[in-house]
Scaffold this active site. Structure first.
Site, mmCIF file in Angstrom:
data_model
loop_
_atom_site.group_PDB
_atom_site.id
_atom_site.type_symbol
_atom_site.label_atom_id
_atom_site.label_comp_id
_atom_site.label_asym_id
_atom_site.label_seq_id
_atom_site.Cartn_x
_atom_site.Cartn_y
_atom_site.Cartn_z
ATOM 1 C CG ASP A 1 -2.046 0.993 1.119
ATOM 2 O OD1 ASP A 1 -2.623 1.366 2.162
ATOM 3 O OD2 ASP A 1 -2.331 1.442 -0.010
ATOM 4 C CG ASP B 1 -5.370 -0.169 -1.289
ATOM 5 O OD1 ASP B 1 -5.233 0.914 -0.695
ATOM 6 O OD2 ASP B 1 -6.438 -0.509 -1.849
ATOM 7 C CG ASN B 2 -4.365 2.162 -3.607
ATOM 8 O OD1 ASN B 2 -3.524 2.119 -2.717
ATOM 9 N ND2 ASN B 2 -5.571 2.663 -3.414
ATOM 10 C CD GLU C 1 -8.401 4.796 -0.308
ATOM 11 O OE1 GLU C 1 -8.684 3.751 -0.911
ATOM 12 O OE2 GLU C 1 -7.249 5.246 -0.286
#
Ligand SMILES: C[C@H](C[C@H]1O[C@@H](n2cnc3c(N)ncnc32)[C@H](O)[C@@H]1O)NC(=O)c1cc(-c2ccc(F)cc2)cc(O)c1O
Ligand SMILES: [Mg+2]
Length: 215
Positions: free
Chosen positions: A141, A169-170, A199
Site C-alpha cells: 500500500d 491495494d489500489n 476509499e
C-alpha cells in the site's frame, strides 16, 4: 492550515475512540474521512476484504508497506492471535509519528513493529534484524511504482516462500499496471482481483490477492 491531515485524523481518534478498542479507532477514522476530510486509508469497504484475507491466511508474520496513519495496521493487528505480529514500513517521519500514536491508542503496540525507512532499504535487512524467515502475508500500500520492484526484492531476499499471500491495494486507482501484469502472467503466482471502490468514494478500485506457488 496549522495542523496536517494526519494530525487531524489522530485528533479525531483521541476525541471519538476508546483507548484499547481497535474497532472504535477504525470507526473514528472512517467517520472522519467520510464526513470531514478524505484521506488515503484503505477504508471500510476494501478494509472488510483485507479483514477476510487476514482471517483466511491467519498469518504469524505480516509485512505492510506504507503505514500512513496506521489505519490498516490496526485493521490487521486486531485480527492477529497472540505471538503473531505485523512489521510496517513508513518512510515519512511525520506520518510514522502519527501512526505510532494511533496504534498505541488502539492498544495493539505489542503486535506491531513500525520501522521508519524506505522499503527498498529495509527489506534486505528483514531476516537479519527481525529474525523473519518468510512472510505469510504482505500488504502492499506504498508508492504504486514500488510494488513490482519490492515484490522482486522480497523474492530475491527469500522473504516470499510457497504459500505467501501478497495483497495489493489500489491496483486500479491510482493503479499499478506493471505489478498487475507481473502477478497475473507469472506462472509462480495465483492471482485474484477483488473489485471494490476507492476509499470513501464511488470510483472503482480493488485489491489483488496473489498466492506464491513456489519455484
Ligand atoms: C504511498 C501512500 C501510502 C504511504 O506509503 C508511504 N511510502 C511511500 N513509499 C514508501 C516506501 N518506499 N517505503 C515506505 N513507505 C513508503 C508514504 O509515505 C505514505 O504514507 N499511498 C498512496 O499514495 C495512496 C494514494 C491514493 C490516492 C487515490 C486517488 C487519488 F486521487 C489520490 C490518492 C489512494 C491510496 O489508497 C493510497 O494508498
Ligand atoms: Mg492505498
Amino acid at each position: 492550515t496549522r495542523t496536517s491531515r494526519p494530525q487531524r485524523i489522530l485528533k479525531a481518534v483521541q476525541r471519538k475512540a476508546t483507548v484499547g478498542d481497535p474497532q472504535s479507532v477504525i470507526t473514528a477514522i472512517d467517520h472522519f474521512c467520510r464526513h470531514r476530510e478524505w484521506a488515503m486509508n484503505v477504508g471500510d469497504e476494501k478494509g472488510s476484504i483485507l479483514d477476510s484475507v487476514v482471517n483466511e491466511v491467519s498469518p504469524v508474520t505480516v509485512l505492510e508497506l506504507g503505514t500512513y496513519c496506521g489505519y490498516s495496521t490496526v485493521r490487521i493487528a486486531r485480527l492477529l492471535p497472540p505471538g503473531a505480529c505485523v512489521i510496517t514500513l513508513e518512510f515519512n517521519p511525520d506520518y510514522a509519528a502519527i501512526a505510532r500514536q494511533v496504534i498505541k491508542w488502539s492498544g495493539l503496540e505489542d503486535k506491531v513493529q513500525l520501522v521508519e525507512g524506505a522499503s527498498g532499504d529495509c527489506i534486505p535487512w528483514m531476516k537479519e534484524h527481525f529474525g523473519v524467515q518468510a512472510f505469510d502475508l504482505v500488504f502492499l500500500d506504498h508508492w504504486k511504482e514500488r510494488y513490482l520492484p519490492d515484490t522482486k526484492l522480497l523474492e530475491e531476499c527469500g522473504l516470499i516462500q510457497k504459500g505467501t499471500v501478497l495483497l495489493a491495494d489500489n491496483v486500479i486507482c491510482p493503479g499499478t499496471p506493471d505489478y498487475l501484469e507481473y502477478v497475473r502472467n507469472s506462472p509462480r503466482y495465483n492471482s485474484h482481483y477483488y473489485r471494490s471502490h476507492l476509499e470513501y468514494t464511488k470510483a472503482e478500485d480493488g485489491l489483488e490477492k496473489s498466492v506464491f506457488l513456489g519455484y
